[in-house]
Write an enzyme that holds these catalytic residues in place. Structure first.
Site, PDB file in Angstrom:
ATOM      1  N   SER A 108      76.717  74.003  88.947  1.00 51.03           N
ATOM      2  CA  SER A 108      75.661  73.008  88.770  1.00 51.03           C
ATOM      3  C   SER A 108      75.386  72.804  87.279  1.00 51.03           C
ATOM      4  CB  SER A 108      74.390  73.514  89.445  1.00 51.03           C
ATOM      5  OG  SER A 108      73.269  72.804  88.971  1.00 51.03           O
ATOM      6  N   SER A 109      74.885  71.622  86.931  1.00 52.05           N
ATOM      7  CA  SER A 109      74.588  71.340  85.520  1.00 52.05           C
ATOM      8  C   SER A 109      73.397  72.149  85.023  1.00 52.05           C
ATOM      9  CB  SER A 109      74.331  69.849  85.320  1.00 52.05           C
ATOM     10  OG  SER A 109      73.231  69.440  86.092  1.00 52.05           O
ATOM     11  N   CYS A 110      72.668  72.829  85.930  1.00 49.61           N
ATOM     12  CA  CYS A 110      71.519  73.624  85.474  1.00 49.61           C
ATOM     13  C   CYS A 110      71.950  74.931  84.802  1.00 49.61           C
ATOM     14  CB  CYS A 110      70.546  73.880  86.599  1.00 49.61           C
ATOM     15  SG  CYS A 110      71.191  74.985  87.836  1.00 49.61           S
ATOM     16  N   TYR A 137      68.896  80.559  90.125  1.00 49.57           N
ATOM     17  CA  TYR A 137      70.048  79.815  90.658  1.00 49.57           C
ATOM     18  C   TYR A 137      71.109  79.642  89.570  1.00 49.57           C
ATOM     19  CZ  TYR A 137      72.553  75.779  92.651  1.00 49.57           C
ATOM     20  OH  TYR A 137      73.518  74.915  93.121  1.00 49.57           O
ATOM     21  N   LYS A 141      75.094  80.902  89.342  1.00 49.08           N
ATOM     22  CA  LYS A 141      76.223  79.986  89.128  1.00 49.08           C
ATOM     23  C   LYS A 141      77.010  80.354  87.865  1.00 49.08           C
ATOM     24  CE  LYS A 141      75.915  77.330  92.720  1.00 49.08           C
ATOM     25  NZ  LYS A 141      76.972  77.366  93.732  1.00 49.08           N
ATOM     26  N   HIS A 180      65.950  67.507  96.870  1.00 45.01           N
ATOM     27  CA  HIS A 180      66.033  66.975  95.515  1.00 45.01           C
ATOM     28  C   HIS A 180      65.307  65.631  95.458  1.00 45.01           C
ATOM     29  CE1 HIS A 180      69.517  69.804  95.302  1.00 45.01           C
ATOM     30  NE2 HIS A 180      68.972  70.041  94.144  1.00 45.01           N
TER      31      HIS A 180
HETATM   32  O1  GFB Z   1      65.841  66.690  92.037  1.00 45.21           O
HETATM   33  P1  GFB Z   1      64.952  67.722  91.484  1.00 45.21           P
HETATM   34  O2  GFB Z   1      64.161  68.505  92.459  1.00 45.21           O
HETATM   35  O3  GFB Z   1      65.817  68.690  90.625  1.00 45.21           O
HETATM   36  O4  GFB Z   1      63.890  67.032  90.491  1.00 45.21           O
HETATM   37  P2  GFB Z   1      66.080  69.146  89.114  1.00 45.21           P
HETATM   38  C1  GFB Z   1      64.275  66.132  89.500  1.00 45.21           C
HETATM   39  C2  GFB Z   1      63.046  65.505  88.856  1.00 45.21           C
HETATM   40  O5  GFB Z   1      62.461  64.604  89.807  1.00 45.21           O
HETATM   41  C3  GFB Z   1      61.936  66.475  88.447  1.00 45.21           C
HETATM   42  C4  GFB Z   1      61.069  64.817  89.886  1.00 45.21           C
HETATM   43  O6  GFB Z   1      61.389  66.070  87.235  1.00 45.21           O
HETATM   44  C5  GFB Z   1      60.919  66.309  89.586  1.00 45.21           C
HETATM   45  O7  GFB Z   1      59.601  66.654  89.214  1.00 45.21           O
HETATM   46  N1  GFB Z   1      60.562  64.395  91.206  1.00 45.21           N
HETATM   47  C6  GFB Z   1      59.732  63.349  91.401  1.00 45.21           C
HETATM   48  C7  GFB Z   1      60.798  64.953  92.395  1.00 45.21           C
HETATM   49  N2  GFB Z   1      59.400  63.238  92.697  1.00 45.21           N
HETATM   50  C8  GFB Z   1      60.070  64.223  93.340  1.00 45.21           C
HETATM   51  C9  GFB Z   1      60.135  64.602  94.706  1.00 45.21           C
HETATM   52  O8  GFB Z   1      59.492  64.028  95.590  1.00 45.21           O
HETATM   53  N3  GFB Z   1      60.952  65.649  95.009  1.00 45.21           N
HETATM   54  C10 GFB Z   1      61.672  66.321  94.053  1.00 45.21           C
HETATM   55  N4  GFB Z   1      62.462  67.328  94.428  1.00 45.21           N
HETATM   56  N5  GFB Z   1      61.587  65.988  92.741  1.00 45.21           N
HETATM   57  C11 GFB Z   1      67.356  70.970  90.402  1.00 45.21           C
HETATM   58  C12 GFB Z   1      67.501  72.441  90.224  1.00 45.21           C
HETATM   59  O9  GFB Z   1      66.594  70.589  89.323  1.00 45.21           O
HETATM   60  O10 GFB Z   1      68.577  70.265  90.313  1.00 45.21           O
HETATM   61  C13 GFB Z   1      68.665  72.988  90.916  1.00 45.21           C
HETATM   62  O11 GFB Z   1      66.290  73.071  90.542  1.00 45.21           O
HETATM   63  C14 GFB Z   1      69.920  72.139  90.811  1.00 45.21           C
HETATM   64  O12 GFB Z   1      68.904  74.264  90.418  1.00 45.21           O
HETATM   65  C15 GFB Z   1      69.636  70.693  91.054  1.00 45.21           C
HETATM   66  O13 GFB Z   1      70.539  72.318  89.565  1.00 45.21           O
HETATM   67  C16 GFB Z   1      70.828  69.797  90.828  1.00 45.21           C
HETATM   68  O14 GFB Z   1      67.140  68.255  88.537  1.00 45.21           O
HETATM   69  O15 GFB Z   1      64.839  69.239  88.290  1.00 45.21           O
END
Ligand code: GFB
Length: 320
Positions: A108-110, A137, A141, A180
């Site tokens: 993952s890119s994280c 996580y 990875k 996500h």
């Molecule tokens: O997709 P997401 O949960 O993953 O969140 P990350 C991306 C951005 O979208 C964050 C915002 O800034 C969230 O606060 N966001 C806005 C939301 N509304 C929502 C919502 O309703 N749901 C969610 N989930 N986010 C993950 C990592 O990070 O990405 C993992 O935690 C993994 O480890 C994955 O690498 C690809 O991009 O922040």
């Protein structure tokens, strides 16, 4: 990889695994070994070892992982590090012991530092502090890609690690607590439209930027690498061989605000968007530099707009 090669897709019911299985079958690969969670517990060392001894797969796509969005990563920190380490340790070690010809490990890119320069090159790995919300996580990875690299260097294996950007597609998780952002927003705007709500809540400030790649594109990239690239193609002449993993991305990013507006318009919700700043933003930006992958001969095809339209249609059809 020949059309009758025995191929194990670990995690074939997940977002990327589904797409890899579909793409392999459409390319004529027929000898797939697929096990559901109840048939094979990938966190059990004994069961995974028995499975490899019995089945002797020639190629392995390691797409099985415990994944989730920002809140899930931050809440279930222990589960994310433990389950991912167990799954990948078991599969990578069994692949080595049982003479797997090539394995593709999905990360993952994280894995990259929170404040890495953009776009992020492979060599920025381990140069600074990680983003807190997904550190467990990311550490799992990083361990996986280092394990592949170490087994290649010590034992001559051919295990390749790919680091995708944020993925989306059919068969994604639409649970609002653990998903996500992209599937969450499709669901929130769709339900907002059905319920004639005045507003829909989006987490964080809306300012973070994310790069999104469709899972079908990701599957095509994985198969392309499995068919055409070997570990030896990824090493330089340096005495210290590292950063042999490959970024897989779309090539450009959008802000969460831009994503929300795009999804709102595609879904046809005409209320307001409210930003809930009590929720975390996470990393500000994680746009991958994909020049290594491009120079190896692969480019994505599906635009974000087309991809979101497709996923939205898929989502509505599931509801019928
Ligand atoms: O997709 P997401 O949960 O993953 O969140 P990350 C991306 C951005 O979208 C964050 C915002 O800034 C969230 O606060 N966001 C806005 C939301 N509304 C929502 C919502 O309703 N749901 C969610 N989930 N986010 C993950 C990592 O990070 O990405 C993992 O935690 C993994 O480890 C994955 O690498 C690809 O991009 O922040």
């Amino acid at each position: 990889m020949k059309l009758d090669s025995k191929i194990f897709v670990a995690g074939h019911n997940g977002l990327v695994g589904t797409a890899i299985k579909k793409a392999l079958l459409s390319k004529g690969y027929q000898n797939l070994v697929l096990k559901t969670r109840s048939e094979l517990d990938l966190s059990s060392t004994i069961k995974v070892e028995e499975f490899f001894q019995k089945e002797k797969p020639e190629y392995v796509f390691l797409a099985a992982a415990k994944v989730g969005g920002i809140i899930a990563n931050n809440t279930y920190r222990a589960d994310f590090i433990y389950e991912n380490l167990m799954i990948q340790n078991n599969i990578i070690y069994s692949a080595y012991k049982n003479g797997v010809k090539k394995l593709l490990f999905l990360g993952s890119s994280c894995i990259y530092p929170k404040n890495a320069p953009q776009p992020i090159k492979e060599e920025y790995l381990l140069t600074d502090t990680l983003e807190y919300t997904n550190e467990p996580y990311a550490i799992a990875k990083i361990a996986g890609l280092k394990m592949c690299e170490a087994f290649n260097l010590q034992y001559g294996c051919n295990f390749i690690s790919v680091m995708p950007t944020n993925l989306y597609g059919e068969n994604d998780n639409f649970d609002l607590n653990t998903s996500h952002v992209l599937p969450a927003l499709i669901r929130k705007f769709y339900e907002g439209k059905l319920n004639k709500s005045n507003s829909v809540e989006v987490w964080g400030s809306g300012n973070p930027r994310r790069e999104f790649l469709h899972s079908s594109d990701m599957a095509q990239a994985c198969i392309y690498i499995m068919e055409n690239i070997n570990f030896n193609d990824l090493i330089n002449n340096s005495k210290e061989i590292r950063n042999t993993h490959i970024n897989i991305g779309y090539g450009s990013d959008v802000s969460i605000k831009e994503l929300a507006t795009l999804i709102k318009n595609i879904v046809g919700f005409d209320g307001e968007i409210i930003y809930d700043k009590s929720k975390p933003d996470g990393t500000y930006q994680k746009l991958l530099d994909t020049s290594k992958l491009n120079s190896l001969g692969w480019k994505p095809k599906i635009t974000l707009e087309k991809g979101v339209k497709e996923v939205f249609e898929w989502y509505i059809n599931q509801k019928k």
